[in-house]
Write a protein that holds these residues in place. Structure first.
Motif, PDB file in Angstrom:
ATOM      1  N   PHE A 182      -2.682   0.723 -20.675  1.00 32.49           N
ATOM      2  CA  PHE A 182      -3.440   1.760 -20.030  1.00 32.49           C
ATOM      3  C   PHE A 182      -2.928   2.163 -18.843  1.00 32.49           C
ATOM      4  N   ASP A 183      -3.237   3.418 -18.406  1.00 27.92           N
ATOM      5  CA  ASP A 183      -2.524   4.061 -17.143  1.00 27.92           C
ATOM      6  C   ASP A 183      -3.252   3.234 -15.885  1.00 27.92           C
ATOM      7  N   ILE A 184      -2.392   3.546 -14.938  1.00 28.29           N
ATOM      8  CA  ILE A 184      -2.667   2.829 -13.450  1.00 28.29           C
ATOM      9  C   ILE A 184      -2.664   3.768 -12.670  1.00 28.29           C
ATOM     10  N   GLN A 185      -3.809   3.687 -11.913  1.00 28.09           N
ATOM     11  CA  GLN A 185      -4.199   4.751 -10.963  1.00 28.09           C
ATOM     12  C   GLN A 185      -3.884   3.673  -9.382  1.00 28.09           C
ATOM     13  N   PRO A 186      -2.727   4.237  -8.793  1.00 29.93           N
ATOM     14  CA  PRO A 186      -2.557   3.421  -7.512  1.00 29.93           C
ATOM     15  C   PRO A 186      -3.553   3.439  -6.417  1.00 29.93           C
ATOM     16  N   ALA A 187      -4.018   4.415  -6.282  1.00 31.38           N
ATOM     17  CA  ALA A 187      -5.301   4.628  -5.208  1.00 31.38           C
ATOM     18  C   ALA A 187      -6.329   3.633  -5.430  1.00 31.38           C
ATOM     19  N   ASN A 226       0.774  -1.228   0.150  1.00 30.19           N
ATOM     20  CA  ASN A 226      -0.134  -0.151   0.107  1.00 30.19           C
ATOM     21  C   ASN A 226       0.848   1.217  -0.052  1.00 30.19           C
ATOM     22  N   ILE A 227       1.870   1.259   1.029  1.00 29.75           N
ATOM     23  CA  ILE A 227       2.714   2.494   1.019  1.00 29.75           C
ATOM     24  C   ILE A 227       3.671   2.465  -0.157  1.00 29.75           C
ATOM     25  N   GLY A 228       4.269   1.721  -0.630  1.00 31.46           N
ATOM     26  CA  GLY A 228       5.083   1.629  -1.713  1.00 31.46           C
ATOM     27  C   GLY A 228       4.736   2.166  -3.129  1.00 31.46           C
ATOM     28  N   PHE A 229       3.435   1.402  -3.323  1.00 29.24           N
ATOM     29  CA  PHE A 229       2.749   1.600  -4.571  1.00 29.24           C
ATOM     30  C   PHE A 229       2.453   2.991  -4.608  1.00 29.24           C
ATOM     31  N   VAL A 230       1.749   3.688  -3.764  1.00 29.58           N
ATOM     32  CA  VAL A 230       1.362   5.141  -3.558  1.00 29.58           C
ATOM     33  C   VAL A 230       2.569   6.137  -3.730  1.00 29.58           C
ATOM     34  N   LEU A 231       3.507   5.492  -3.359  1.00 27.97           N
ATOM     35  CA  LEU A 231       4.731   6.319  -3.122  1.00 27.97           C
ATOM     36  C   LEU A 231       5.365   6.691  -4.442  1.00 27.97           C
ATOM     37  N   LEU A 232       5.041   5.593  -5.391  1.00 32.30           N
ATOM     38  CA  LEU A 232       5.573   5.641  -6.801  1.00 32.30           C
ATOM     39  C   LEU A 232       5.118   6.958  -7.615  1.00 32.30           C
ATOM     40  N   LEU A 233       3.946   7.498  -7.059  1.00 27.79           N
ATOM     41  CA  LEU A 233       3.348   8.757  -7.574  1.00 27.79           C
ATOM     42  C   LEU A 233       4.420   9.816  -7.379  1.00 27.79           C
ATOM     43  N   PHE A 234       5.364   9.865  -6.436  1.00 25.88           N
ATOM     44  CA  PHE A 234       6.107  11.109  -6.453  1.00 25.88           C
ATOM     45  C   PHE A 234       7.098  11.277  -7.365  1.00 25.88           C
ATOM     46  N   PRO A 235       7.785  10.195  -7.853  1.00 26.44           N
ATOM     47  CA  PRO A 235       8.692  10.381  -9.126  1.00 26.44           C
ATOM     48  C   PRO A 235       7.803  10.280 -10.498  1.00 26.44           C
ATOM     49  N   PHE A 236       6.674   9.281 -10.376  1.00 28.08           N
ATOM     50  CA  PHE A 236       6.339   9.039 -11.535  1.00 28.08           C
ATOM     51  C   PHE A 236       4.756   9.563 -11.922  1.00 28.08           C
ATOM     52  N   GLY A 237       4.149  10.058 -10.947  1.00 33.68           N
ATOM     53  CA  GLY A 237       2.929  10.562 -11.102  1.00 33.68           C
ATOM     54  C   GLY A 237       2.457  11.400 -11.883  1.00 33.68           C
ATOM     55  N   LYS A 238       1.606  11.492 -12.995  1.00 34.51           N
ATOM     56  CA  LYS A 238       1.203  12.200 -14.031  1.00 34.51           C
ATOM     57  C   LYS A 238      -0.575  12.367 -14.054  1.00 34.51           C
ATOM     58  N   GLY A 239      -0.945  13.598 -14.539  1.00 34.10           N
ATOM     59  CA  GLY A 239      -2.447  13.798 -14.263  1.00 34.10           C
ATOM     60  C   GLY A 239      -2.689  15.277 -14.986  1.00 34.10           C
ATOM     61  N   ASP A 240      -3.881  15.658 -14.740  1.00 35.39           N
ATOM     62  CA  ASP A 240      -4.466  16.912 -15.351  1.00 35.39           C
ATOM     63  C   ASP A 240      -5.222  17.457 -14.329  1.00 35.39           C
ATOM     64  N   GLY A 245      -6.088   7.822   8.640  1.00 34.67           N
ATOM     65  CA  GLY A 245      -5.634   9.069   8.477  1.00 34.67           C
ATOM     66  C   GLY A 245      -4.219   9.193   7.740  1.00 34.67           C
ATOM     67  N   ALA A 246      -3.311   8.179   8.171  1.00 36.88           N
ATOM     68  CA  ALA A 246      -2.122   7.823   7.154  1.00 36.88           C
ATOM     69  C   ALA A 246      -2.312   7.732   5.706  1.00 36.88           C
ATOM     70  N   MET A 247      -3.121   6.648   5.885  1.00 37.40           N
ATOM     71  CA  MET A 247      -3.427   6.303   4.175  1.00 37.40           C
ATOM     72  C   MET A 247      -4.041   7.409   3.433  1.00 37.40           C
ATOM     73  N   ALA A 248      -4.893   7.972   4.009  1.00 36.45           N
ATOM     74  CA  ALA A 248      -5.916   9.132   3.172  1.00 36.45           C
ATOM     75  C   ALA A 248      -4.868  10.276   3.047  1.00 36.45           C
ATOM     76  N   GLY A 249      -3.855  10.586   4.162  1.00 36.20           N
ATOM     77  CA  GLY A 249      -2.991  11.613   3.864  1.00 36.20           C
ATOM     78  C   GLY A 249      -1.982  11.540   3.078  1.00 36.20           C
ATOM     79  N   LEU A 250      -1.489  10.211   2.904  1.00 38.85           N
ATOM     80  CA  LEU A 250      -0.438   9.893   1.860  1.00 38.85           C
ATOM     81  C   LEU A 250      -0.876  10.011   0.451  1.00 38.85           C
ATOM     82  N   ILE A 251      -2.238   9.609   0.354  1.00 35.41           N
ATOM     83  CA  ILE A 251      -2.704   9.694  -1.169  1.00 35.41           C
ATOM     84  C   ILE A 251      -2.975  10.905  -1.446  1.00 35.41           C
ATOM     85  N   MET A 252      -3.524  11.748  -0.477  1.00 38.86           N
ATOM     86  CA  MET A 252      -3.756  13.241  -0.809  1.00 38.86           C
ATOM     87  C   MET A 252      -2.509  13.834  -1.118  1.00 38.86           C
TER      88      MET A 252
END
Length: 360
Positions: free
Chosen positions: A95-100, A67-81, A136-143
């Motif tokens: 197709f794109d992957i949405q970790p959350a 859970n933690i590692g997959f969401v952390l991938l968004l910091f270096p590789f996250g894209k969006g609009d 709270g930790a999981m929601a905060g990390l995703i946010m």
């Protein structure tokens, strides 16, 4: 359950075929990717049905790390609009992957195990504090990682559903409501981005910016009004075929059904979702153990929030926060995670009470 999920997904692909025609590449690439995701989803449904839920409990450390590692991938590789970075986009993936979207299922399983372990003292201060810290930790990390408030709400609603199933006292819900109310000024002034603030403002007055931020909800209502009882006919909707509604094949796919298939087509979506959610809740009630009941309630909670938030935002009853309609909207991550979740619900009924569950 599998049959209803398949019917819903095929119906969704039909709607994608008409709502994505205005995209530069046409609808076919979206159809192909959705069919590919559907095939993976069906395989995962069968695999997760065969896995006893006690296996997840024995792997809780690995689930937490995932859970933690997959969401952390968004910091270096996250894209969006539109102000978020929710997606992992790689050229070698179809197709794109949405970790959350993926992590929400393992989050429910992991949180369910924590609640199950604390079941005899769950209303104590320290046990509840540990549960709230987890959420709270999981929601905060995703946010922080994705800046996607809509997805965070899914996690919070899943927690509430699981808390009800686990027997959390209503006093905790009242205290939580007061805490949220007290934190609203802080959220508005220091947490919410300008994009999210504008979405909330537009919800109350879409006509204040009809050509930009209010465009989607205004055009959605026009499309739904055009449909009447039986619709304009598939591939014949004025708004849908002209591409007047932004993100129609994802967030606003309900409007394609409403315009081209009318009230009857729109209600078919609602009824299919109600059947799926009802099946999850029925399994939660009839589950042989509390652990299975909590997990099924959490999965039902994610479905309830996603489904009705998406439906309500398309008719102007809630703010537009960019949430897909489960099983119907285009999105490989969403479809795959939903079938995996339904496989876990199926597993709860498929496996009898085990010695592990009786003695833990």
């Amino acid at each position: 359950m599998l049959i209803v999920c398949l019917i819903s997904s095929v119906y969704g692909i039909l709607l994608i075929s008409t709502s994505a025609v205005s995209n530069p590449a046409g609808a076919q690439p979206y159809i192909n990717r959705q069919i590919f995701a559907l095939c993976i989803g069906v395989v995962l449904f069968l695999v997760f049905t065969l896995i006893d839920i006690r296996v997840y409990a024995s792997l809780w450390k690995w689930l937490a790390g995932f859970n933690i590692g997959f969401v952390l991938l968004l910091f270096p590789f996250g894209k969006g609009d539109k102000g978020n970075t929710s997606w992992l986009r790689f050229d070698w993936l179809p197709f794109d992957i949405q970790p959350a979207e993926i992590v929400k299922i393992s989050f429910v399983v992991l949180l369910g195990y924590q609640m199950y372990l604390l079941r005899d003292r769950i209303n104590g201060f320290l046990p509840m504090l540990s549960i709230l810290a987890h959420v709270g930790a999981m929601a905060g990390l995703i946010m922080v990682a994705s800046m996607d408030l809509g997805v965070v709400f899914i996690y919070i609603f899943a927690f509430f559903s699981m808390a009800v199933a686990a027997g959390v006292n209503i006093i905790w819900f009242l205290a939580g409501g007061l805490a949220v109310g007290a934190s609203l000024p802080i959220l508005w002034n220091y947490v919410l981005s300008d994009t999210l603030k504008q979405r909330l403002i537009i919800f109350f007055d879409p006509e204040s910016d009809p050509l930009d931020r209010g465009w989607q909800v205004i055009q959605s209502k026009i499309a739904l009004n055009r449909g009447n009882l039986s619709g304009t006919g598939l591939y014949k909707g004025t708004q849908t075929q002209a591409g007047m509604i932004p993100e129609q094949h994802t967030d606003s796919i309900f409007t394609a059904a409403g315009e081209e298939l009318g009230f009857l087509g729109a209600m078919a979506i609602v009824l299919l979702l109600v059947v799926i959610i009802g099946r999850c809740l029925y399994t939660a009630v009839k589950a042989p153990t509390l652990y299975g009941s909590i997990i099924c309630a959490g999965i039902a909670g994610t479905l309830i929030f996603q489904a009705f938030e998406n439906l309500f935002m398309n008719v102007g009853l809630t703010p537009i926060i960019g949430i897909t309609l489960p099983f119907f909207s285009y999105g490989g991550s969403s479809l795959i995670s939903m079938f995996a979740a339904m496989g876990i619900v199926s597993s709860v009924r498929f496996h009898p009470v085990s010695r592990w569950e009786r003695n833990i």
